[in-house]
Scaffold this motif. Structure first.
Motif, PDB file in Angstrom:
ATOM      1  N   THR A   1       5.539   4.663  -4.869  1.00  0.00           N
ATOM      2  CA  THR A   1       4.052   5.131  -5.457  1.00  0.00           C
ATOM      3  C   THR A   1       3.939   3.919  -6.645  1.00  0.00           C
TER       4      THR A   1
ATOM      5  N   LYS B   1       5.841   4.777   2.565  1.00  0.00           N
ATOM      6  CA  LYS B   1       5.769   6.522   2.521  1.00  0.00           C
ATOM      7  C   LYS B   1       7.309   7.133   2.784  1.00  0.00           C
TER       8      LYS B   1
ATOM      9  N   SER C   1       0.692  -1.205   0.173  1.00  0.00           N
ATOM     10  CA  SER C   1      -0.139  -0.031  -0.214  1.00  0.00           C
ATOM     11  C   SER C   1       0.968   1.358   0.060  1.00  0.00           C
ATOM     12  N   GLU C   2       0.578   2.407  -0.688  1.00  0.00           N
ATOM     13  CA  GLU C   2       1.265   3.554  -0.877  1.00  0.00           C
ATOM     14  C   GLU C   2       1.008   4.210   0.548  1.00  0.00           C
ATOM     15  N   ASP C   3       0.090   3.840   1.436  1.00  0.00           N
ATOM     16  CA  ASP C   3      -0.160   4.398   2.667  1.00  0.00           C
ATOM     17  C   ASP C   3       0.732   3.629   3.951  1.00  0.00           C
ATOM     18  N   ASP C   4       1.424   2.498   3.438  1.00  0.00           N
ATOM     19  CA  ASP C   4       2.230   1.612   4.221  1.00  0.00           C
ATOM     20  C   ASP C   4       3.180   2.467   4.873  1.00  0.00           C
TER      21      ASP C   4
END
Ligand code: SF4
Length: 107
Positions: free
Chosen positions: A49, A44, A37-40
């Motif tokens: 991305t 980050k 996930s890009e939110d990991d």
């Protein structure tokens, strides 16, 4: 060791040995891995991305123009797969068209 305990020990040993012999030995493929996930938090931190085209090339540490996970030295798995394992994110698959700040050219 009693006769019963000895028998149970031998049976368990046989089961364990058979399990080792028949257990399939295979490398985890990207299809087995959850997508990063890009939110990991680690993603980050590495500015990961899914889409390398969204990254301003002037912000990259390495000046090479064409940088995607697919041409990074740290990518694993099979060429052509859309999602592949990466040495930086163990247990996750990264997008072949992705990018992160650790990108390094293949030798
Ligand atoms: Fe992609 Fe390379 Fe970063 Fe892994 S290290 S996410 S393959 S750019």
């Amino acid at each position: 060791m009693s006769k019963l305990a000895r028998r149970q020990f031998l049976q368990l040993s046989a089961v364990a040995a058979a399990g080792v012999i028949v257990a399939p030995v295979r490398e985890a493929g990207a299809s087995d891995l959850p997508q990063l996930s890009e939110d990991d938090p680690m993603a980050k931190a590495m500015k990961y991305t899914h889409d390398a085209s969204t990254v301003d090339p002037s912000t990259r540490n390495n000046p090479a123009a064409d940088q995607t996970c697919a041409n990074c030295a740290l990518i694993q798995g099979d060429d052509g797969d859309a999602w592949r394992p990466c040495q930086i994110f163990p247990g996750k698959a990264v997008a072949a068209n992705g990018w992160c700040s650790v990108w390094a050219p293949k030798a």
